[in-house]
Scaffold this motif. Sequence first.
Motif, PDB file in Angstrom:
ATOM      1  N   VAL A 196       6.781 -88.432  33.403  1.00 52.40           N
ATOM      2  CA  VAL A 196       5.634 -88.692  32.714  1.00 52.40           C
ATOM      3  C   VAL A 196       5.398 -89.701  31.447  1.00 52.40           C
ATOM      4  O   VAL A 196       6.041 -89.841  30.455  1.00 52.40           O
ATOM      5  N   VAL A 197       4.788 -90.700  31.288  1.00 53.46           N
ATOM      6  CA  VAL A 197       5.572 -91.840  30.099  1.00 53.46           C
ATOM      7  C   VAL A 197       3.945 -91.493  29.089  1.00 53.46           C
ATOM      8  O   VAL A 197       3.713 -90.798  29.171  1.00 53.46           O
ATOM      9  N   ALA A 198       4.814 -90.555  27.978  1.00 50.28           N
ATOM     10  CA  ALA A 198       3.189 -90.691  27.159  1.00 50.28           C
ATOM     11  C   ALA A 198       4.110 -92.009  25.533  1.00 50.28           C
ATOM     12  O   ALA A 198       5.521 -92.128  25.151  1.00 50.28           O
ATOM     13  N   GLY A 199       2.980 -92.415  25.571  1.00 47.86           N
ATOM     14  CA  GLY A 199       3.027 -93.970  24.152  1.00 47.86           C
ATOM     15  C   GLY A 199       2.627 -92.777  23.014  1.00 47.86           C
ATOM     16  O   GLY A 199       1.279 -92.603  22.647  1.00 47.86           O
ATOM     17  N   ASP A 230      12.254 -81.985  28.735  1.00 42.81           N
ATOM     18  CA  ASP A 230      13.323 -83.371  27.880  1.00 42.81           C
ATOM     19  C   ASP A 230      12.075 -84.129  27.435  1.00 42.81           C
ATOM     20  O   ASP A 230      12.001 -85.049  28.327  1.00 42.81           O
ATOM     21  N   VAL A 231      12.423 -84.509  26.035  1.00 44.65           N
ATOM     22  CA  VAL A 231      11.544 -85.977  25.090  1.00 44.65           C
ATOM     23  C   VAL A 231      12.416 -86.928  24.779  1.00 44.65           C
ATOM     24  O   VAL A 231      12.705 -86.396  23.361  1.00 44.65           O
ATOM     25  N   PHE A 232      12.448 -87.894  25.305  1.00 44.27           N
ATOM     26  CA  PHE A 232      13.051 -89.382  24.778  1.00 44.27           C
ATOM     27  C   PHE A 232      12.321 -90.444  25.027  1.00 44.27           C
ATOM     28  O   PHE A 232      11.485 -91.125  25.429  1.00 44.27           O
ATOM     29  N   ASP A 242       7.164 -96.061  23.436  1.00 47.65           N
ATOM     30  CA  ASP A 242       6.984 -94.852  24.528  1.00 47.65           C
ATOM     31  C   ASP A 242       7.458 -93.984  24.615  1.00 47.65           C
ATOM     32  O   ASP A 242       9.185 -93.789  24.895  1.00 47.65           O
ATOM     33  N   PHE A 243       7.317 -92.314  25.073  1.00 47.83           N
ATOM     34  CA  PHE A 243       8.423 -91.611  25.257  1.00 47.83           C
ATOM     35  C   PHE A 243       8.188 -90.894  26.874  1.00 47.83           C
ATOM     36  O   PHE A 243       7.384 -91.003  27.823  1.00 47.83           O
ATOM     37  N   ASN A 244       9.741 -90.767  27.511  1.00 44.02           N
ATOM     38  CA  ASN A 244       9.153 -90.743  28.945  1.00 44.02           C
ATOM     39  C   ASN A 244       9.702 -89.062  28.498  1.00 44.02           C
ATOM     40  O   ASN A 244      10.643 -87.733  28.425  1.00 44.02           O
ATOM     41  N   VAL A 245       8.582 -87.871  29.077  1.00 40.40           N
ATOM     42  CA  VAL A 245       8.612 -86.576  29.085  1.00 40.40           C
ATOM     43  C   VAL A 245       9.128 -85.927  30.484  1.00 40.40           C
ATOM     44  O   VAL A 245       8.697 -86.217  31.417  1.00 40.40           O
ATOM     45  N   ARG A 246      10.358 -85.596  30.269  1.00 33.60           N
ATOM     46  CA  ARG A 246      10.601 -85.189  32.299  1.00 33.60           C
ATOM     47  C   ARG A 246      10.884 -83.087  31.635  1.00 33.60           C
ATOM     48  O   ARG A 246      10.810 -82.498  30.866  1.00 33.60           O
ATOM     49  N   VAL A 264      -0.465 -83.886  31.588  1.00 32.85           N
ATOM     50  CA  VAL A 264      -0.869 -85.438  30.525  1.00 32.85           C
ATOM     51  C   VAL A 264      -2.344 -84.511  29.786  1.00 32.85           C
ATOM     52  O   VAL A 264      -2.551 -84.277  28.597  1.00 32.85           O
ATOM     53  N   ARG A 265      -3.422 -83.522  29.764  1.00 32.68           N
ATOM     54  CA  ARG A 265      -3.727 -83.365  29.364  1.00 32.68           C
ATOM     55  C   ARG A 265      -4.097 -82.165  28.258  1.00 32.68           C
ATOM     56  O   ARG A 265      -4.576 -81.944  27.153  1.00 32.68           O
ATOM     57  N   ALA A 266      -2.308 -81.161  28.383  1.00 30.95           N
ATOM     58  CA  ALA A 266      -1.748 -80.857  27.449  1.00 30.95           C
ATOM     59  C   ALA A 266      -1.503 -81.585  26.185  1.00 30.95           C
ATOM     60  O   ALA A 266      -1.528 -81.196  24.991  1.00 30.95           O
TER      61      ALA A 266
END
Length: 301
Positions: A196-199, A230-232, A242-246, A264-266
């Motif tokens: 998921v992507v987190a900005g 992974d948090v890239f 944007d972070f790519n979270v895997r 996503v909620r966390a």
Amino acid sequence: MQATTSESAEATVDPVATLQGQLVDMGEQLIRALPGLVIGLVILFVTWLVAKFAVRIVDKMTGRTEMRPSLRNLLETIVRLAIWIFGLMVAAIVVMPGLTPASLIAGLGIGAVAIGFAFQDIFENFLAGVLIMIREKMRIGDVIECEGIVGKVEHITLRETHVRKLSGEVTLVPNSMLFKNPVEILTDDPMRRHEVVAGVSYDTDLDHAADVIRKAVEGVEGVEVDKGIDVFAQEFNASSVDFNVRWWAGSTPRNMWESKDKVVRAIKRALDDAGIEIPFPYVTHTFKERVPLGEKPGELA
């Protein structure tokens, strides 16, 4: 004189008597063939019984093993088909005594070529079904994706595969389609990687934000922490970095949606607690002339 005699003989031929004689001959031939027909029907009945019991025996024998259901279906079909072919050949030879096994096999060969050309697609799906049942991958119960069709494999026959779509419908997919095209087996392994992507805003300490996101994902139920998270930092977006979270979780579509929801909620909760902004998209307007602020429309020069 001879010609006259011949013409008179032809004139005296009675067509009714001729037809009656032919019907009598046909009746006598049917009566002579009747015992063979009865024996042939008995042979077909015995063939049906033998095939039925043979399939039951094969089912019991394979049921004690860890053989795949699709391979068990293939063995049962082969046993049933072999018994019926043998029974039909014996019945045909009994009904038609002049028919020999060699001539019957030769006729079957010629007929098979003709039927093969006429029903090419059917035999193609048949062969593809045999190969699909033999190969180890794509078992009954797997969730697959092929040519835009996503669903759970419910049943595999020698011609088609029944795929239950995620919305509940059943799609009958020709086996040749599954054999010729790439098939993605989503549940080949119990675990699957999700992302998921987190900005975050541009004024955020990225190292601190990455640490907050990682800890948030680690605390989510169902996430395999041992397989790594992974948090890239992925890219500079219009209003955010944007972070790519895997992470790794269950492989079924249901597991994917549930896991993404929890992650996503966390992440949202953890970023809010840390005071890290998740920015809205910003839009900057540039005007050619100065736009007066706080003035009424009638006061504009």
